[in-house]
Design a protein around this motif. Structure first.
Motif, mmCIF file in Angstrom:
data_model
loop_
_atom_site.group_PDB
_atom_site.id
_atom_site.type_symbol
_atom_site.label_atom_id
_atom_site.label_comp_id
_atom_site.label_asym_id
_atom_site.label_seq_id
_atom_site.Cartn_x
_atom_site.Cartn_y
_atom_site.Cartn_z
ATOM 1 N N ALA A 52 0.877 -1.556 0.353
ATOM 2 C CA ALA A 52 -0.266 -0.145 -0.041
ATOM 3 C C ALA A 52 0.592 1.186 0.046
ATOM 4 O O ALA A 52 1.736 1.081 0.312
ATOM 5 C CB ALA A 52 -0.830 -0.114 1.411
ATOM 6 N N LYS A 78 -6.716 -5.706 -0.801
ATOM 7 C CA LYS A 78 -6.053 -4.466 -1.557
ATOM 8 C C LYS A 78 -7.605 -3.941 -2.245
ATOM 9 O O LYS A 78 -6.499 -2.466 -2.299
ATOM 10 C CB LYS A 78 -5.084 -5.738 -1.960
ATOM 11 C CG LYS A 78 -3.818 -5.839 -1.841
ATOM 12 C CD LYS A 78 -2.284 -6.436 -2.128
ATOM 13 C CE LYS A 78 -1.772 -6.662 -1.435
ATOM 14 N NZ LYS A 78 -0.279 -7.804 -2.301
ATOM 15 N N LYS A 79 -7.625 -4.849 -3.461
ATOM 16 C CA LYS A 79 -8.719 -3.928 -4.016
ATOM 17 C C LYS A 79 -9.878 -2.845 -3.215
ATOM 18 O O LYS A 79 -9.897 -2.050 -3.435
ATOM 19 C CB LYS A 79 -10.515 -4.531 -4.657
ATOM 20 C CG LYS A 79 -8.943 -5.948 -5.577
ATOM 21 C CD LYS A 79 -9.567 -7.117 -6.442
ATOM 22 C CE LYS A 79 -8.706 -7.918 -7.397
ATOM 23 N NZ LYS A 79 -9.855 -9.135 -7.768
ATOM 24 N N LYS A 135 -8.025 -0.022 -2.078
ATOM 25 C CA LYS A 135 -7.920 0.705 -3.628
ATOM 26 C C LYS A 135 -9.436 2.034 -3.531
ATOM 27 O O LYS A 135 -9.012 2.797 -4.106
ATOM 28 C CB LYS A 135 -7.436 0.227 -4.763
ATOM 29 C CG LYS A 135 -7.396 1.015 -5.968
ATOM 30 C CD LYS A 135 -7.136 -0.308 -6.934
ATOM 31 C CE LYS A 135 -6.604 1.135 -8.582
ATOM 32 N NZ LYS A 135 -5.665 0.140 -9.758
ATOM 33 N N ARG A 136 -10.263 1.591 -3.729
ATOM 34 C CA ARG A 136 -11.758 1.616 -3.541
ATOM 35 C C ARG A 136 -12.158 2.898 -2.786
ATOM 36 O O ARG A 136 -12.364 4.255 -2.993
ATOM 37 C CB ARG A 136 -12.853 0.508 -3.222
ATOM 38 C CG ARG A 136 -13.122 -0.263 -4.450
ATOM 39 C CD ARG A 136 -14.091 -0.678 -5.233
ATOM 40 N NE ARG A 136 -15.348 -0.308 -5.043
ATOM 41 C CZ ARG A 136 -15.179 -0.646 -6.494
ATOM 42 N NH1 ARG A 136 -14.921 -1.314 -7.905
ATOM 43 N NH2 ARG A 136 -16.700 0.202 -7.164
ATOM 44 N N ARG A 149 -9.834 4.331 -1.163
ATOM 45 C CA ARG A 149 -8.503 5.685 -1.844
ATOM 46 C C ARG A 149 -9.442 6.680 -2.684
ATOM 47 O O ARG A 149 -8.734 7.618 -2.632
ATOM 48 C CB ARG A 149 -6.918 5.307 -2.113
ATOM 49 C CG ARG A 149 -5.650 4.839 -1.152
ATOM 50 C CD ARG A 149 -5.325 4.590 -1.259
ATOM 51 N NE ARG A 149 -4.602 2.976 -2.036
ATOM 52 C CZ ARG A 149 -4.444 1.507 -1.875
ATOM 53 N NH1 ARG A 149 -4.312 1.399 -0.884
ATOM 54 N NH2 ARG A 149 -3.818 1.057 -3.197
ATOM 55 N N ASN A 150 -9.821 6.082 -3.446
ATOM 56 C CA ASN A 150 -10.730 6.530 -5.153
ATOM 57 C C ASN A 150 -11.503 7.588 -4.864
ATOM 58 O O ASN A 150 -12.406 7.692 -5.252
ATOM 59 C CB ASN A 150 -10.002 5.500 -6.243
ATOM 60 C CG ASN A 150 -9.086 4.876 -6.418
ATOM 61 O OD1 ASN A 150 -7.803 5.829 -6.443
ATOM 62 N ND2 ASN A 150 -8.074 3.928 -7.268
#
Length: 420
Positions: A6, A363-364, A367-368, A370-371
């Motif tokens: 990360a 991890k996916k 990421k979602r 963070r975005n």
């Protein structure tokens, strides 16, 4: 295994005396323009009723309202821990429409909510266990930039993770380690070490934190007249003095605390099931708090706020009634179906099936977050929603008309001590 890759771009930490609790002195909240939301209030009769009630109270008992505000403000325990954090991820940028005069929220928020598992407080040792001062419940709450939705991700307390080095309030270093139970971060370094651990494992910048102690949990539940739950089977746990009858019911006081802590009879999967029931209970409490029966009753509102603020430790960014109210009002157009709870994807730890680790799918999810993206369909399907958190008492095989998907959902719910 934990998310080792990360991003962890460093961010400067403001100076401050970390870890020193302070009490906020009573101050009148700043008055904010409501131009951007005024036209939509009429669509929310509960909100209109609440505002009207509070306006009448303010006019009739101005002195009392001021005293009550100051009392609630003084209840809050504010502790800034930013000086204890290092190697922080990059904070998400505000939306392109952001401006200094913007009335609408322009950036997503990530709030780490922790519940202390200490049994030392009055009435907290009802399950017969000895609390280790760790975090019994940890939820990473992601709030979308446009405030159209929010979802909480529960982090299992017993999951094995790589805990980073942490900085204690006295400046000393708390050594990290591999394959450490997640809640040791809170036990060793409190909120600061838990934030450090979550940020390093996920790459998600934590904007705010809240710690809730169980001492005021009963008062919060009782203040709103109890919280509705559905229990799929009778519970006869004499070892921990926990007893329930099956069915939909409203729990108050110690029964409510028993419900969110029970992990031997209701849930064959122990802590995972308990965590799911905690999600359902929180969702049901949200449902009850925003109901007309609560919001239009000034006594209920005040008792709930008094109990809640007495149980919270939080950062200065949220550390006043005015700031909490501002955040709450940003959700005036958010439907309860847009508030959901899930659990981080996990799997058994191969060398020891009795332990678990976060799976690669986590991890996916990070990421979602963070975005500032919504939950993926795979997680949304099994999530708990604040608009319908209770379920029914139907068993997995109670109806021949149930689809395979419905039967699987009912089976999973039963394993977690919930009704489908």
């Amino acid at each position: 295994m934990p998310d080792q890759d990360a991003p962890s771009d460093a961010a400067d930490s403001p100076d401050g005396d970390a870890g020193t609790p302070t009490r906020r002195s009573g101050r009148r909240p700043h008055r904010h323009s409501s131009r951007g939301r005024r036209r939509r209030w009429w669509r929310h009769p509960v909100l209109v009723a609440l505002v009207a009630t509070q306006m009448v109270l303010a006019v009739a008992t101005a002195t009392g309202v001021t005293v009550a505000y100051r009392h609630l403000n003084d209840n809050l325990q504010v502790t800034d821990v930013e000086a204890q954090l290092s190697d922080r991820p990059t904070k998400s940028e505000p939306t392109e429409t952001a401006s200094e005069e913007a009335e609408e929220p322009t950036e997503a928020l990530n709030i780490l909510v922790m519940g202390s598992d200490t049994r030392s407080c009055d009435g907290c040792a009802i399950d017969g266990e000895a609390g280790g001062g760790g975090s019994d419940t940890t939820i990473l709450l992601h709030v979308s930039a446009d405030r159209s939705s929010a979802y909480g991700v529960s982090l299992p307390r017993d999951a094995l993770v790589t805990r980073p080095d942490c900085t204690a309030s006295d400046g000393s270093t708390i050594p990290g380690g591999e394959l450490q139970m997640f809640n040791t971060a809170f036990a060793l370094g409190g909120a600061a070490c838990t934030i450090q651990t979550v940020e390093q494992l996920t790459g998600v910048y934590i904007d705010h934190y809240v710690v809730v102690d169980f001492a005021g949990f009963e008062d919060m539940v009782d203040a709103v007249g109890g919280v509705e739950v559905c229990i799929p089977k009778d519970v006869d746990d004499s070892a921990h003095n926990i007893y329930f009858s099956a069915g939909t019911q409203v729990l108050t006081g110690k029964d409510a605390l028993n419900y969110v802590r029970e992990r031997y009879v209701l849930s064959a999967n122990s802590d995972i099931g308990r965590m799911k029931r905690q999600q359902a209970f929180i969702a049901s409490m949200i449902n009850q708090v925003v109901s007309a029966g609560t919001l239009t009753n000034p006594t209920k509102v005040y008792k709930f706020l008094d109990a809640a603020t007495s149980s919270l430790t939080l950062d200065s960014g949220l550390g006043s009634i005015a700031k909490l109210a501002t955040l709450a009002l940003q959700f005036s157009d958010t439907g309860l179906d847009k508030i959901r709870f899930v659990t981080v994807p996990f799997e058994e730890y191969a060398p020891d099936p009795n332990r678990l680790v976060w799976s690669s799918s986590a991890k996916k999810l990070w990421k979602r977050i963070r975005n500032d993206q919504p939950l993926p369909g795979s997680l949304r399907q099994g999530s708990i929603s604040a608009d319908d958190p209770v379920g029914t008492t139907k068993s997995p095989s109670s109806s021949a008309s149930q689809s395979t998907e419905e039967q699987e959902a009912a089976t999973t719910a039963a394993q977690n001590g919930l009704c489908a």
